[in-house]
Scaffold this motif. Structure first.
Motif, mmCIF file in Angstrom:
data_model
loop_
_atom_site.group_PDB
_atom_site.id
_atom_site.type_symbol
_atom_site.label_atom_id
_atom_site.label_comp_id
_atom_site.label_asym_id
_atom_site.label_seq_id
_atom_site.Cartn_x
_atom_site.Cartn_y
_atom_site.Cartn_z
ATOM 1 N N LYS A 424 16.669 69.012 -37.269
ATOM 2 C CA LYS A 424 15.223 68.888 -37.067
ATOM 3 C C LYS A 424 14.892 67.876 -35.981
ATOM 4 O O LYS A 424 13.936 68.056 -35.215
ATOM 5 C CB LYS A 424 14.546 68.487 -38.380
ATOM 6 N N SER A 425 15.677 66.811 -35.894
ATOM 7 C CA SER A 425 15.433 65.796 -34.861
ATOM 8 C C SER A 425 15.596 66.396 -33.469
ATOM 9 O O SER A 425 14.813 66.126 -32.554
ATOM 10 C CB SER A 425 16.403 64.620 -35.042
ATOM 11 N N ARG A 426 16.619 67.229 -33.301
ATOM 12 C CA ARG A 426 16.819 67.881 -32.006
ATOM 13 C C ARG A 426 15.745 68.936 -31.773
ATOM 14 O O ARG A 426 15.255 69.106 -30.651
ATOM 15 C CB ARG A 426 18.207 68.512 -31.949
ATOM 16 N N LEU A 427 15.375 69.643 -32.845
ATOM 17 C CA LEU A 427 14.355 70.689 -32.728
ATOM 18 C C LEU A 427 13.011 70.112 -32.297
ATOM 19 O O LEU A 427 12.264 70.742 -31.543
ATOM 20 C CB LEU A 427 14.216 71.425 -34.057
ATOM 21 N N THR A 431 10.552 71.780 -29.497
ATOM 22 C CA THR A 431 9.274 72.413 -29.839
ATOM 23 C C THR A 431 8.074 71.576 -29.427
ATOM 24 O O THR A 431 6.986 72.111 -29.200
ATOM 25 C CB THR A 431 9.185 72.668 -31.347
ATOM 26 N N GLY A 432 8.237 70.234 -29.377
ATOM 27 C CA GLY A 432 7.124 69.373 -28.983
ATOM 28 C C GLY A 432 6.333 68.807 -30.147
ATOM 29 O O GLY A 432 5.317 68.144 -29.932
ATOM 30 N N HIS A 433 6.774 69.036 -31.388
ATOM 31 C CA HIS A 433 6.092 68.419 -32.528
ATOM 32 C C HIS A 433 6.256 66.907 -32.442
ATOM 33 O O HIS A 433 7.335 66.396 -32.125
ATOM 34 C CB HIS A 433 6.679 68.933 -33.846
ATOM 35 N N THR A 434 5.183 66.179 -32.738
ATOM 36 C CA THR A 434 5.190 64.728 -32.534
ATOM 37 C C THR A 434 5.754 63.950 -33.712
ATOM 38 O O THR A 434 6.173 62.807 -33.557
ATOM 39 C CB THR A 434 3.762 64.223 -32.243
ATOM 40 N N THR A 435 5.762 64.531 -34.897
ATOM 41 C CA THR A 435 6.301 63.848 -36.075
ATOM 42 C C THR A 435 7.194 64.791 -36.870
ATOM 43 O O THR A 435 7.035 66.017 -36.820
ATOM 44 C CB THR A 435 5.184 63.341 -37.007
ATOM 45 N N MET A 436 8.125 64.192 -37.620
ATOM 46 C CA MET A 436 9.000 64.995 -38.471
ATOM 47 C C MET A 436 8.204 65.706 -39.555
ATOM 48 O O MET A 436 8.497 66.851 -39.915
ATOM 49 C CB MET A 436 10.070 64.095 -39.101
ATOM 50 N N THR A 437 7.162 65.031 -40.063
ATOM 51 C CA THR A 437 6.319 65.636 -41.104
ATOM 52 C C THR A 437 5.640 66.900 -40.594
ATOM 53 O O THR A 437 5.593 67.925 -41.282
ATOM 54 C CB THR A 437 5.256 64.637 -41.581
ATOM 55 N N ALA A 438 5.123 66.835 -39.364
ATOM 56 C CA ALA A 438 4.450 68.004 -38.774
ATOM 57 C C ALA A 438 5.433 69.152 -38.582
ATOM 58 O O ALA A 438 5.118 70.316 -38.847
ATOM 59 C CB ALA A 438 3.802 67.624 -37.454
ATOM 60 N N LEU A 439 6.654 68.832 -38.127
ATOM 61 C CA LEU A 439 7.652 69.873 -37.915
ATOM 62 C C LEU A 439 8.060 70.516 -39.239
ATOM 63 O O LEU A 439 8.160 71.746 -39.346
ATOM 64 C CB LEU A 439 8.879 69.295 -37.214
#
Length: 458
Positions: A424-427, A431-439
């Motif tokens: 997820k950190s690499r993703l 993708t451009g998501h700004t936070t892990m929660t949003a992703l």
């Protein structure tokens, strides 16, 4: 027969109930979106006794356009609109002889206010020269310079009532410098929709002080009954933003829409395509519509939103450094890697005008004069006509489906060799998501995260 302009310069206190059959529309203000170089006026419709239809009447200009500021013109027009509504409620008709009505109202006015105010009503002082209201309204004054403080003193107890239309125009003029073009268009559309609803359902509600929480609740319930809870909530959010702007600028005391709770609604989201469906679409587009295919590849390989792909200009594509620059959803500009898959699909851009949009209806890098929302809608309709109608995909599939499809595909490849958090950190970088929660929320929404087979646990 007295002019209607002479009627509405009188301030009077008598109000009658509207007739059961709606004979007129509530007067509205046209302010040319704040353009002081154009003529502003009040307009309304009245039912033609012969045709039985509501017909637009002659515009009311008065002295409005002798003023040079937004506030001064709105002050005059709001007074005209308020007084015109009162006159219409008392029986004024542009199709009848209103002399008797005018004389009666004038007599009542003279008897009900101090003499100095009655005299002031008949005169507007310009450069110490008395000019009759009738001559000013009929344009026989040589377009004098009128001082706003003298207008106010001569207005005969006419408070500068803030009309609903005037208030919403003020809010939109403030928002104009705060939000983007698309958001402003949404605000404008919903403001006009509310004004139209008030005109048709609550014609006596003209001033902001007359607009109550109950009116707004009824309005939102009407939207709910005709459309959906989701649409009703969208209207509530946008209008609440305008009303909050009015409250923040001390133009209204309360934002009633904040006190009206949203309704539970099920969001509509596009489904991702299966691998087989995606391959069929790409093969079909290679022959049928290569331009649409390239547009879709930017959504699929660069993980752009459709509207972001519509913003890309030729100058934003840096093939040498493998970068693409675009305006993102929540940022002024964003830079992403340009994957080799996209570089291989691109034609030679070196000879194209850099200021042109990358995507246009007839090709790459051609001039296209169109608003952003219209550009996005164009490609959505083109996709529907070329792909959805051909393959029979329903409303659950759209251009967003490609973004969902390829993010799911990429995530499933990453977790084959990495732990979920590392994947997820690499993703996030891609993708451009700004936070892990949003992703993580996004991955759950598109069902990208699926557990391993748990049959052995059962």
């Amino acid at each position: 027969m007295e002019s209607i302009l002479e009627f509405i310069t009188l301030e009077h206190r008598i109000e009658h109930d509207l007739e059961h059959k709606k004979q007129f529309s509530a007067p509205k203000i046209y302010n040319a979106n704040g353009d002081l170089n154009k003529r502003w006026y009040v307009y309304y419709s009245f039912r033609n006794p012969i045709s039985g239809k509501l017909e637009r009447q002659k515009n009311v200009y008065g002295i409005t356009n002798t003023f040079s500021t937004f506030e001064e013109r709105m002050y005059v027009l709001s007074t005209y609109a308020r007084n015109l509504l009162k006159l219409l409620e008392q029986g004024y008709s542009p199709y009848n002889d209103n002399t008797a009505l005018y004389q009666n109202l004038k007599k009542e006015e003279e008897n009900s206010v101090p003499a100095k105010n009655a005299i002031a009503t008949e005169q507007l002082m310009t450069d110490n020269t008395p000019i009759s209201i009738k001559s000013v309204l009929e344009g026989n004054t040589g377009n004098p310079t009128i001082h706003p403080e003298k207008l106010e003193s001569a207005n005969c107890n006419a408070d500068a009532t803030l009309t609903v239309e005037m208030a919403l125009q003020q809010a939109l003029s403030i928002k104009k410098n705060v939000v983007n073009e698309r958001t402003l268009a949404d605000y404008t559309y919903k403001a006009k929709h509310l004004l139209k609803w008030l005109e048709e359902n609550e014609p006596t509600v003209v001033a902001m002080e007359q607009l109550t929480k109950q009116h707004l609740n009824t309005y939102l319930n009407d939207i709910l009954g005709r459309t959906s809870a989701r649409n009703r909530n969208n209207y509530r959010i946008d209008l609440s933003s305008l009303f909050q702007t009015l409250k923040d600028n001390d133009l209204v005391a309360e934002n009633y829409l904040k006190k009206i709770p949203p309704l539970r609604s099920v969001p509509v989201r596009n489904r991702g395509f299966s691998l087989k469906e995606q391959e069929k679409i790409f093969l079909y587009l290679e022959e049928r519509d290569p331009l649409l295919l390239l547009y879709i590849k930017f959504i699929s390989y660069a993980f752009l939103r459709p509207i972001e792909a519509c913003r890309i200009k030729v100058e934003d594509v840096d093939v040498t450094n493998k970068r693409i620059r675009f305006k993102a959803k929540n940022k002024p500009y964003k830079t992403k890697i340009l994957p080799q898959l996209l570089i291989d699909a691109l034609p030679d851009l070196s000879g194209l005008p850099k200021e042109n949009l990358l995507f246009s209806p007839k090709g790459i890098g051609l001039h296209w004069e169109s608003k952003l929302a219209n550009r996005r809608d164009y490609f959505s309709k083109r996709f529907k006509e070329v792909i959805k109608d051909h393959f029979g995909f329903n409303e659950n599939y759209g251009l967003y489906s490609f973004r969902h499809t390829y993010i799911t595909k990429l995530y499933n490849e990453l977790i084959k060799e990495q732990a979920p958090f590392s994947a997820k950190s690499r993703l996030m970088l891609i993708t451009g998501h700004t936070t892990m929660t949003a992703l993580e929320k996004y991955l759950r929404t598109i069902d990208a995260e699926m557990p391993a087979d748990y049959s052995d646990m059962l």
